[in-house]
Design a protein around this motif. Structure first.
Motif, mmCIF file in Angstrom:
data_model
loop_
_atom_site.group_PDB
_atom_site.id
_atom_site.type_symbol
_atom_site.label_atom_id
_atom_site.label_comp_id
_atom_site.label_asym_id
_atom_site.label_seq_id
_atom_site.Cartn_x
_atom_site.Cartn_y
_atom_site.Cartn_z
ATOM 1 N N ARG A 185 9.213 7.636 11.751
ATOM 2 C CA ARG A 185 7.875 7.229 10.891
ATOM 3 C C ARG A 185 7.453 8.210 9.929
ATOM 4 O O ARG A 185 7.612 9.557 9.919
ATOM 5 C CB ARG A 185 6.740 7.354 11.974
ATOM 6 N N ASN A 186 6.949 7.831 8.859
ATOM 7 C CA ASN A 186 6.636 8.922 7.837
ATOM 8 C C ASN A 186 5.393 8.431 7.127
ATOM 9 O O ASN A 186 5.343 7.491 6.071
ATOM 10 C CB ASN A 186 7.608 9.019 6.608
ATOM 11 N N ASP A 187 4.144 8.557 7.411
ATOM 12 C CA ASP A 187 3.012 7.999 7.000
ATOM 13 C C ASP A 187 2.698 8.261 5.492
ATOM 14 O O ASP A 187 2.149 7.608 4.824
ATOM 15 C CB ASP A 187 1.789 8.277 7.918
ATOM 16 N N ALA A 188 3.049 9.629 5.169
ATOM 17 C CA ALA A 188 2.927 9.858 3.565
ATOM 18 C C ALA A 188 3.587 9.053 2.875
ATOM 19 O O ALA A 188 3.098 8.372 1.996
ATOM 20 C CB ALA A 188 3.207 11.281 3.522
ATOM 21 N N TYR A 189 4.984 8.674 3.192
ATOM 22 C CA TYR A 189 5.655 8.015 2.282
ATOM 23 C C TYR A 189 5.077 6.481 2.274
ATOM 24 O O TYR A 189 5.010 5.883 1.161
ATOM 25 C CB TYR A 189 6.949 7.899 2.686
ATOM 26 N N ILE A 190 4.650 5.940 3.239
ATOM 27 C CA ILE A 190 4.285 4.511 3.485
ATOM 28 C C ILE A 190 3.044 4.333 2.947
ATOM 29 O O ILE A 190 2.738 3.646 1.792
ATOM 30 C CB ILE A 190 3.898 4.074 5.058
ATOM 31 N N ASP A 191 2.196 5.439 2.934
ATOM 32 C CA ASP A 191 0.717 5.412 2.207
ATOM 33 C C ASP A 191 0.983 5.500 0.719
ATOM 34 O O ASP A 191 0.351 4.780 -0.117
ATOM 35 C CB ASP A 191 -0.139 6.761 2.466
ATOM 36 N N GLU A 192 2.047 5.976 0.301
ATOM 37 C CA GLU A 192 2.426 6.237 -1.359
ATOM 38 C C GLU A 192 2.935 4.713 -1.932
ATOM 39 O O GLU A 192 2.601 4.260 -2.886
ATOM 40 C CB GLU A 192 3.418 7.337 -1.494
ATOM 41 N N VAL A 193 3.691 4.132 -1.012
ATOM 42 C CA VAL A 193 4.217 2.723 -1.278
ATOM 43 C C VAL A 193 3.087 1.850 -1.288
ATOM 44 O O VAL A 193 2.761 1.046 -2.324
ATOM 45 C CB VAL A 193 5.306 2.262 -0.299
ATOM 46 N N LEU A 194 1.960 1.773 -0.392
ATOM 47 C CA LEU A 194 0.924 0.870 -0.367
ATOM 48 C C LEU A 194 0.088 1.387 -1.782
ATOM 49 O O LEU A 194 -0.467 0.347 -2.318
ATOM 50 C CB LEU A 194 0.215 1.249 0.890
ATOM 51 N N ARG A 195 -0.179 2.697 -2.155
ATOM 52 C CA ARG A 195 -0.908 2.843 -3.052
ATOM 53 C C ARG A 195 -0.126 2.329 -4.423
ATOM 54 O O ARG A 195 -0.824 1.695 -5.230
ATOM 55 C CB ARG A 195 -1.022 4.473 -3.093
ATOM 56 N N LYS A 196 1.229 2.438 -4.703
ATOM 57 C CA LYS A 196 1.666 1.863 -5.844
ATOM 58 C C LYS A 196 1.508 0.557 -6.040
ATOM 59 O O LYS A 196 1.430 -0.088 -6.966
ATOM 60 C CB LYS A 196 3.278 2.497 -5.845
ATOM 61 N N LEU A 197 1.520 -0.014 -4.841
ATOM 62 C CA LEU A 197 1.321 -1.504 -4.811
ATOM 63 C C LEU A 197 -0.140 -2.086 -4.946
ATOM 64 O O LEU A 197 -0.335 -3.004 -4.539
ATOM 65 C CB LEU A 197 2.187 -2.088 -3.543
ATOM 66 N N SER A 198 -1.000 -1.150 -4.863
ATOM 67 C CA SER A 198 -2.335 -1.411 -4.939
ATOM 68 C C SER A 198 -2.841 -2.075 -3.633
ATOM 69 O O SER A 198 -3.535 -2.992 -3.329
ATOM 70 C CB SER A 198 -2.824 -2.321 -6.128
ATOM 71 N N LEU A 199 -2.237 -1.518 -2.461
ATOM 72 C CA LEU A 199 -2.619 -2.330 -1.191
ATOM 73 C C LEU A 199 -3.424 -1.091 -0.221
ATOM 74 O O LEU A 199 -3.522 -1.507 0.752
ATOM 75 C CB LEU A 199 -1.254 -2.541 -0.555
ATOM 76 N N SER A 200 -3.818 -0.110 -0.861
ATOM 77 C CA SER A 200 -4.310 1.019 -0.107
ATOM 78 C C SER A 200 -5.579 0.494 0.733
ATOM 79 O O SER A 200 -5.759 0.625 1.668
ATOM 80 C CB SER A 200 -4.643 2.226 -1.063
ATOM 81 N N ASP A 201 -6.315 -0.267 -0.027
ATOM 82 C CA ASP A 201 -7.622 -0.789 0.654
ATOM 83 C C ASP A 201 -7.321 -1.740 1.736
ATOM 84 O O ASP A 201 -8.241 -2.299 2.362
ATOM 85 C CB ASP A 201 -8.690 -1.044 -0.467
ATOM 86 N N LYS A 202 -6.173 -2.151 1.591
ATOM 87 C CA LYS A 202 -5.903 -3.494 2.668
ATOM 88 C C LYS A 202 -5.200 -3.056 3.729
ATOM 89 O O LYS A 202 -4.349 -3.962 4.552
ATOM 90 C CB LYS A 202 -4.979 -4.519 1.942
ATOM 91 N N ARG A 203 -4.709 -1.767 3.933
ATOM 92 C CA ARG A 203 -3.775 -1.225 4.743
ATOM 93 C C ARG A 203 -4.325 -1.641 6.394
ATOM 94 O O ARG A 203 -3.514 -1.867 7.237
ATOM 95 C CB ARG A 203 -3.508 0.311 4.661
ATOM 96 N N GLU A 204 -5.500 -1.891 6.556
ATOM 97 C CA GLU A 204 -5.971 -2.027 7.923
ATOM 98 C C GLU A 204 -6.123 -3.633 7.824
ATOM 99 O O GLU A 204 -6.430 -4.072 9.251
ATOM 100 C CB GLU A 204 -7.216 -1.252 8.442
ATOM 101 N N SER A 205 -5.928 -4.396 6.991
ATOM 102 C CA SER A 205 -6.653 -6.098 6.955
ATOM 103 C C SER A 205 -5.214 -6.671 7.747
ATOM 104 O O SER A 205 -4.101 -6.017 7.602
ATOM 105 C CB SER A 205 -6.438 -6.234 5.724
ATOM 106 N N LYS A 206 -5.721 -7.687 8.338
ATOM 107 C CA LYS A 206 -4.593 -8.539 8.912
ATOM 108 C C LYS A 206 -3.753 -9.371 7.769
ATOM 109 O O LYS A 206 -4.641 -9.639 6.817
ATOM 110 C CB LYS A 206 -5.254 -9.443 9.847
ATOM 111 N N VAL A 207 -2.667 -9.614 7.944
ATOM 112 C CA VAL A 207 -2.082 -10.358 6.851
ATOM 113 C C VAL A 207 -2.271 -11.785 6.503
ATOM 114 O O VAL A 207 -2.640 -11.890 5.445
ATOM 115 C CB VAL A 207 -0.325 -10.595 7.273
ATOM 116 N N ILE A 208 -3.129 -12.188 7.616
ATOM 117 C CA ILE A 208 -3.556 -13.695 7.309
ATOM 118 C C ILE A 208 -4.901 -13.573 6.484
ATOM 119 O O ILE A 208 -5.324 -14.426 6.002
ATOM 120 C CB ILE A 208 -3.865 -14.280 8.628
ATOM 121 N N GLU A 209 -5.514 -12.521 6.341
ATOM 122 C CA GLU A 209 -6.584 -12.527 5.652
ATOM 123 C C GLU A 209 -6.345 -12.068 4.057
ATOM 124 O O GLU A 209 -7.384 -11.950 3.197
ATOM 125 C CB GLU A 209 -7.492 -11.078 6.242
#
Lengths: 253, 308
Positions: B110-134
């Motif tokens: 597990r590497n949360d810093a890396y995952i957060d960076e990936v989400l940020r680059k894909l503009s997904l940061s604010d969706k990280r806690e959303s369910k996929v279905i939403e």
């Protein structure tokens, strides 16, 4: 060995269990409580003791086996069928993980869930009847082995099934009859002789008998035979799964 | 240049008897964006499925980073990320958990810093806690990319990343791919849109009917693709190109029309001058049409038949 993969699958599957806690845990407990009321209290009060054990207590091991076997098969088959159904199986197939690791992740998660259900049912039974456990370690060992072997079996069903109907078919048409006819609610010595012989071809008899021995120290078949039966069943499932992954049957084109 | 993926003699025949790939050879260079271009049913998905382990090849050999994908599958697959064509996601799981799951599955701690960076680059940061279905369709596609990138792959396969996606999102996707290339990731994308290949790729491989027809630098291919033809229909019957027009790249087609081939992207196409020379030669125009040489033309040129 890619242990991270096992852990990832296990965690992901357990998360599903917790998301559906009511359906996962509460419903089997309620249905078991109903069995106690119907068989234990209502009908059981009219039945004499079975081999020195009150009928209510006598059915406890069988009831636990019933739930644990059905739950193991359902959990594991759904666990691997769902990724097939929604297409996320691509990830499992493209991951640097062996069949052993993928199977371990799903089967351990399914077995954990059914083990928890088994223990909860055991705890529930204390509320209804007076149960003693003669061989607690053997009881746990039997329970764990049953959870694991039937989760392996369920895993195979989940890979085999091509639609939701097939997914339900084997538990409904094979597993449930085998459990009901496997001495869950009676001792096979209560059957006519010819049926006693036929019953010996039912693998569930060995499980229930061994499990009951762990509780009350008495069994329909010898404990060694019970152990052999469950280990043999586990080995058969493992070999089948190994073959499935080697050939890619129904998962890899 | 060193190759990160080499495919040699790859063949795939399905149990149904359908041959999806016939002896494919392909080398993918480290750090490039390769567009795998071809019509539907050409074998694009089968090819990348074979590289990624979803399909068992009938013949041939595939190596990723020097590792055989069958015998040394752990090392080979650890280098590869796959973004499938369909949006295949567990609907009820949170974005962050499904991405973490992918990382774990590929054997990375597990590497949360890396995952957060990936989400940020894909503009997904604010969706990280959303369910996929939403999530919207476009966001789901990003989640698929995040999953594929979660284990820090060196090669990323994008199977039709922009199929059925609106223009805005397509451009967005292109930006993401370019950023990946800047990070040193080799990207292979399949598409049947010529513009997409033109926009993104360093090299283009054209596949049809289970065979790689060509692999070429985009610039060279685009020069060929950039050619246009003008068909000049005349009132008069001409049996050959009139001598007065000999200075032009003209030929006579089967219908007796004159066909002028020119570079549509050149500063001067020569059309005006040609048409006035046609008039000066005493010829009368009946009709004029122009057409872009297309992927289909390249197919026709390559295999001598229409891609069907």
């Amino acid at each position: 060995m890619n242990l991270e993969a096992v852990r990832a699958i296990y965690r992901f599957e357990m998360a599903r269990t917790f998301r559906t806690l009511l359906q996962s845990i509460v419903s089997p407990v309620i249905s078991t409580a109903l069995y106690f009321v119907v068989f234990g209290a209502a009908i059981g009060s009219r039945i004499e003791q079975v081999e020195g054990v009150s009928y209510g207590a006598f059915i406890v091991p069988g009831l636990i086996m019933l739930s644990v076997i059905v739950q193991s098969v359902n959990n594991a088959s759904f666990g691997i069928y769902f990724p097939k159904f929604i297409g996320t199986i691509y990830e499992l197939l493209s991951a640097p993980a062996s069949f052993l690791e993928i199977t371990a992740g799903y089967v351990l998660a399914a077995a954990t869930k059914s083990l928890a259900i088994g223990l909860i049912i055991l705890a529930t039974s204390f509320l209804f009847v007076d149960v003693t456990i003669a061989h607690p370690f053997a009881m746990i060992a039997f329970l764990v082995l049953t959870c694991l072997s039937f989760s392996l079996f369920g895993f195979i069903i989940g890979i085999w099934a091509q639609n939701f109907e097939q997914l339900q078919l084997v538990p409904l048409l094979v597993i449930t009859p085998l459990i009901f006819l496997g001495g869950s609610f009676y001792s096979i010595s209560m059957l006519p002789e010819i049926w006693q012989t036929i019953t010996l071809f039912n693998p569930v008899v060995y499980l229930v008998s061994g499990f009951r021995w762990a509780f009350f120290g008495m069994a329909d078949v010898s404990i060694g035979l019970s152990l052999l039966a469950i280990l043999g069943f586990t080995a058969l499932c493992l070999v089948t799964i190994w073959w499935i992954f080697r050939t890619g049957w129904r998962i890899r084109s | 240049m060193d190759d990160i993926v080499t495919v040699s003699g790859l063949g795939k025949r399905f149990a149904s008897g359908f041959t999806a790939l016939r002896s494919v050879d392909l080398s993918i260079r480290r750090g490039e964006i390769l567009a795998l271009l071809g019509p539907n049913g050409a074998g694009k998905t089968t090819l990348i499925s074979s590289i990624c382990g979803l399909t068992t090849p009938t013949s041939g050999e595939i190596r990723v980073g020097g590792h055989d994908v069958v015998h040394d599958y752990r090392k080979a697959r650890a280098l590869v990320g796959l973004v499938p064509q369909e949006i295949n996601l567990e609907p009820f799981e949170k974005v962050i958990n499904t991405v973490r799951f992918s990382r774990g599955l590929f054997g990375k701690p597990r590497n949360d810093a890396y995952i957060d960076e990936v989400l940020r680059k894909l503009s997904l940061s604010d969706k990280r806690e959303s369910k996929v279905i939403e999530l919207s369709g476009g966001m789901k596609r990003r989640v698929l990319i995040a999953k594929a990138l979660s284990h820090e792959p060196r090669v990323l396969f994008l199977d039709e990343p922009t199929a059925g996606v609106d223009v805005e999102l397509r451009k967005d996707m292109w930006r993401v791919v370019r950023a990946l290339k800047d990070d040193g990731v080799t990207v292979i994308l399949t598409t049947h849109y010529i513009e997409e290949a033109e926009e993104m790729a360093d090299r283009i491989a054209v596949i049809n009917d289970g065979e790689i027809l060509l692999v070429e630098e985009k610039a060279a291919l685009m020069r060929r693709m950039g050619q246009k033809q003008m068909i000049i229909e005349l009132q008069e019957d001409v049996t050959e190109v009139p001598p007065a027009l000999a200075g032009y790249d003209l030929h006579r087609n089967d219908d007796g029309d004159l066909v002028y081939t020119y570079d549509a992207k050149a500063d001067r196409t020569g059309i005006t001058r040609l048409l006035s020379d046609v008039a000066a030669a005493g010829l009368t125009l009946r009709d004029l049409q122009t057409r872009q040489s297309s992927l289909e033309d390249i197919f026709v040129g390559l295999v001598g038949k229409d891609p069907a």
